[in-house]
Write an enzyme that holds these catalytic residues in place. Sequence first.
Site, PDB file in Angstrom:
ATOM      1  N   ALA A  14       0.821  -1.210   0.000  1.00 25.05           N
ATOM      2  CA  ALA A  14       0.000   0.000   0.000  1.00 25.05           C
ATOM      3  C   ALA A  14       0.855   1.261   0.000  1.00 25.05           C
ATOM      4  CB  ALA A  14      -0.938  -0.004   1.210  1.00 25.05           C
ATOM      5  N   CYS A  47       2.695 -12.675   0.447  1.00 27.90           N
ATOM      6  CA  CYS A  47       1.900 -13.884   0.180  1.00 27.90           C
ATOM      7  C   CYS A  47       2.755 -15.004  -0.403  1.00 27.90           C
ATOM      8  CB  CYS A  47       0.762 -13.566  -0.788  1.00 27.90           C
ATOM      9  SG  CYS A  47      -0.405 -12.325  -0.179  1.00 27.90           S
ATOM     10  N   ARG A  74      13.470   6.791  -8.699  1.00 21.95           N
ATOM     11  CA  ARG A  74      12.257   7.496  -9.121  1.00 21.95           C
ATOM     12  C   ARG A  74      11.941   8.664  -8.189  1.00 21.95           C
ATOM     13  NH1 ARG A  74      12.096   2.301 -10.674  1.00 21.95           N
ATOM     14  NH2 ARG A  74      11.015   1.744 -12.602  1.00 21.95           N
ATOM     15  N   VAL A  84       9.062   4.599  12.327  1.00 18.85           N
ATOM     16  CA  VAL A  84       8.368   5.767  12.865  1.00 18.85           C
ATOM     17  C   VAL A  84       7.787   5.380  14.222  1.00 18.85           C
ATOM     18  CG1 VAL A  84       6.426   7.340  12.570  1.00 18.85           C
ATOM     19  CG2 VAL A  84       7.886   6.770  10.627  1.00 18.85           C
ATOM     20  N   ASP A 290      -2.891  -3.530   5.208  1.00 21.85           N
ATOM     21  CA  ASP A 290      -3.307  -4.435   6.275  1.00 21.85           C
ATOM     22  C   ASP A 290      -3.613  -3.740   7.592  1.00 21.85           C
ATOM     23  OD1 ASP A 290      -2.907  -6.369   4.405  1.00 21.85           O
ATOM     24  OD2 ASP A 290      -1.185  -7.310   5.385  1.00 21.85           O
ATOM     25  N   TYR A 433     -17.652 -23.795 -21.154  1.00 19.82           N
ATOM     26  CA  TYR A 433     -17.715 -25.246 -20.969  1.00 19.82           C
ATOM     27  C   TYR A 433     -16.934 -25.972 -22.054  1.00 19.82           C
ATOM     28  CZ  TYR A 433     -19.230 -29.995 -21.813  1.00 19.82           C
ATOM     29  OH  TYR A 433     -19.229 -31.334 -22.064  1.00 19.82           O
ATOM     30  N   ARG A 449     -28.444 -23.872  -8.373  1.00 21.87           N
ATOM     31  CA  ARG A 449     -29.731 -24.533  -8.610  1.00 21.87           C
ATOM     32  C   ARG A 449     -30.288 -25.120  -7.318  1.00 21.87           C
ATOM     33  NH1 ARG A 449     -29.104 -28.695 -13.507  1.00 21.87           N
ATOM     34  NH2 ARG A 449     -31.289 -29.085 -12.944  1.00 21.87           N
TER      35      ARG A 449
END
Length: 460
Positions: A14, A47, A74, A84, A290, A433, A449
């Site tokens: 993030a 992960c 960059r 922090v 997270d 299918y 169904r």
Amino acid sequence: MATERLVVVGGDAAGMSAASQARRLKGSTELEIVAFERGHFTSYSACGIPYWIGGLVGERDDLIARTPEEHRARDIDVRTRTEVVDLDLAGGRVRARDLDSGSESWTSYDKLVLATGARPVRPRIPGIGAHGVHGIQTLDDGRRLMDTLERTEGRRAVVVGAGYIGVEMAEALVGQGYEVTVLHRGEQPMATLDPDMGGLVHSAMNGMGIRTVSRAEVTKVLTDEEGQVRAVATATGDEYPADVVVLGIGVEPRTALARAAGLPLGPSGGILTDLSMRVRGHENIWSGGDCVEVLDLVAGRTRHIPLGTHANKHGQVIGAGVGGGYATFPGVVGTAVSKVCDLEIARTGLRERDALEAGLRFVTATITSTNTAGYYPGAVEMTVKMLAERRTGRLLGVQIVGGAGSAKRVDIAAVALTAGMTVDQMVTLDLGYAPPFSPVWDPVLVAARKAVSAVRAVGV
């Protein structure tokens, strides 16, 4: 135009997605970006750690999407091994500690992003800090576990907890040649599933040679004279020998900084934001990944759902806001997939317990089918459980346990949940299918169904 400063706390999905997106929208003369990361690495796949531990991923660096050096190229000032430790919201500054030297300094900000992530839950029991006990959340955690595995002569592992992390780490340790015992407090493994579906996971894990012990409350980690783990004890007095212990109990949002600063937290302890990922009540503070709670679109309330997919999306939304654009993150339906050895596990939406807590009346339908046409070579069994709202037939949740080709079918249900579809509408979905991919009636549609029949049988 004066240059503004963005401070990012947390250098993984993030945080660095937000920083990168903000940099794409704002040049260096308009926006200075400083990112603090307490570990050694940035922008990596947490992960993927179990698959690195298990030997399926060759090198640690294969999990790194962008290094600190690449971010710095960059014009993002990444400061690794820097934590922090204090937020001064009134003064618009953060206090950071260099973890190698111990020195501390303040850095001012105009805009702030909190992406502090989550931390492994560690039970408060004797011996939990022993050598050989590991929680797995970061690449640094993974490296420490790998070091233990490389220097440990024994081949007995105990995994405490049987959620996603627990079952994935059980598979990883099997891949490393360990005899694995999984201890968990619940009725069945995978508490993110209903117990009947978790029972399928339990049986399959035992069949793979993974000893899985339910209703086992760990009370103590036993050690030898040198402080090295030697066994795990439970409330029943049983002891399970261990040369290494991995904590797979789950994670909790890392929000001590936010709590101390008085930022709003939700029921799970995660930071609360609006749809643009701004922290509620704070115009120039954003949060994602997270450490936040997000809106559950099915139950209509916030939940803590720590996943890299969400974290990267949060970062894109935050970066757009910081950079002067506009984007939103509307919420999630709670989709997750995992595997242990040859068994695939998936869920989306609500379990029975979730639906009851939300005050919903529902029906369930469970079917067993195959992942391909039954006559096609290699067909394997899969079980699908579906929840639908009793009166309306609105889809509420789906759980799937089965062999290869089972888990990703949950994406059909995730789309249906997001669209607010009923099980009646799902039955008519035009899914692909061919015998190598599915029976004529896909198992998800067979479950739909059956759910339609259950809804009609109970009426209102």
